[in-house]
Design an enzyme around this catalytic site. Structure first.
Site, PDB file in Angstrom:
ATOM      1  CG  HIS A  92      -2.087  -0.820   0.951  1.00  0.00           C
ATOM      2  ND1 HIS A  92      -3.278  -0.464   0.186  1.00  0.00           N
ATOM      3  CD2 HIS A  92      -2.628  -1.601   1.747  1.00  0.00           C
ATOM      4  CE1 HIS A  92      -4.171  -1.575   0.312  1.00  0.00           C
ATOM      5  NE2 HIS A  92      -3.793  -2.295   1.342  1.00  0.00           N
ATOM      6  CB  CYS A 100      -1.952   2.966  -5.114  1.00  0.00           C
ATOM      7  SG  CYS A 100      -2.978   1.696  -4.655  1.00  0.00           S
TER       8      CYS A 100
END
Length: 232
Positions: A138, A200
């Site tokens: 993440h 991301c």
């Protein structure tokens, strides 16, 4: 003469307003510090898991089954992090990128509990030092948590992974931003031994772009107290 009934009513209203004020302050503080608390817990879990990874635990955990369903990955909210604190994870190694001070446990599969504290393997059966070893993590708002440091990685930087038996050194050859459907980045490339890291492009929920950092294997050494120091 003081009206006792009115006096009692006034005290009740004062108590109610004070209670509402305290509750308001608590909620306000929770909203303000919610992100900081989440980041603290995520970092604490990752570093705690790092300490549990050994040659013996890696061999044991490598035999287990992992979740490799990309669609099951959720945004890292407070509820997900909270659940992760009471969940068992299967550590199979460590990763370090000294240039951006990134050190994390490598965990089997893409379960949300894994991605709440470290790097998750993206393909079943992948092996360090062979093919394309792909890891996901993440991106957070704090530059030092999980895969956030990847934004600062540059070509030529060294990346290290270990299964506690050997240490594999990779040199960054590619850093790019791609659309989320471009999954070819985690596939094997004939004749190459790669390490691919995916995160991301921003912490925004629903982000459709991914940062890809990829490196080629340059050296494999035995895991010793000296060679493992890079993960401390």
């Amino acid at each position: 003469m003081v009206d006792r009934k009115n006096k009692k009513h006034t005290r009740g209203k004062t108590w109610l307003w004070r209670t509402l004020l305290v509750l308001g302050l608590v909620v306000g503080l929770a909203l303000v510090f919610n992100e900081q608390i989440k980041l603290f817990v995520v970092n604490w879990m990752g570093q705690s898991t790092m300490k549990t990874i050994s040659k013996e635990t890696v061999k044991k955990n490598e035999k287990k089954e992992g979740n490799f369903d990309f669609k099951s990955v959720k945004a890292l909210d407070v509820a997900t992090v909270g659940k992760a604190t009471t969940s068992k994870v299967n550590g199979i190694g460590k990763i370090a990128i000294p240039s951006v001070k990134m050190r994390l446990p490598i965990l089997l599969g893409l379960a949300n509990e894994n991605l709440s504290q470290g790097a998750g393997t993206m393909n079943a059966g992948q092996k360090m030092g062979e093919g394309n070893y792909a890891l996901a993590g993440h991106y957070m708002t704090a530059s030092g948590v999980l895969f956030s440091p990847l934004k600062g990685v540059e070509k030529g930087d060294n990346m290290y992974i270990t299964d506690m038996s050997k240490v594999y050194t990779y040199r960054v050859t590619t850093k790019t931003v791609v659309y989320e459907t471009q999954v070819q980045w985690i596939e094997d490339v004939p004749g190459k031994k790669l390490l691919t890291l995916i995160t991301c492009a921003s912490p925004t929920e629903g982000e459709t772009h991914r940062i890809v950092v990829q490196g080629e294997l340059t050296k494999t050494t035995k895991a010793t107290s000296s060679t493992l120091r890079v993960f401390d």
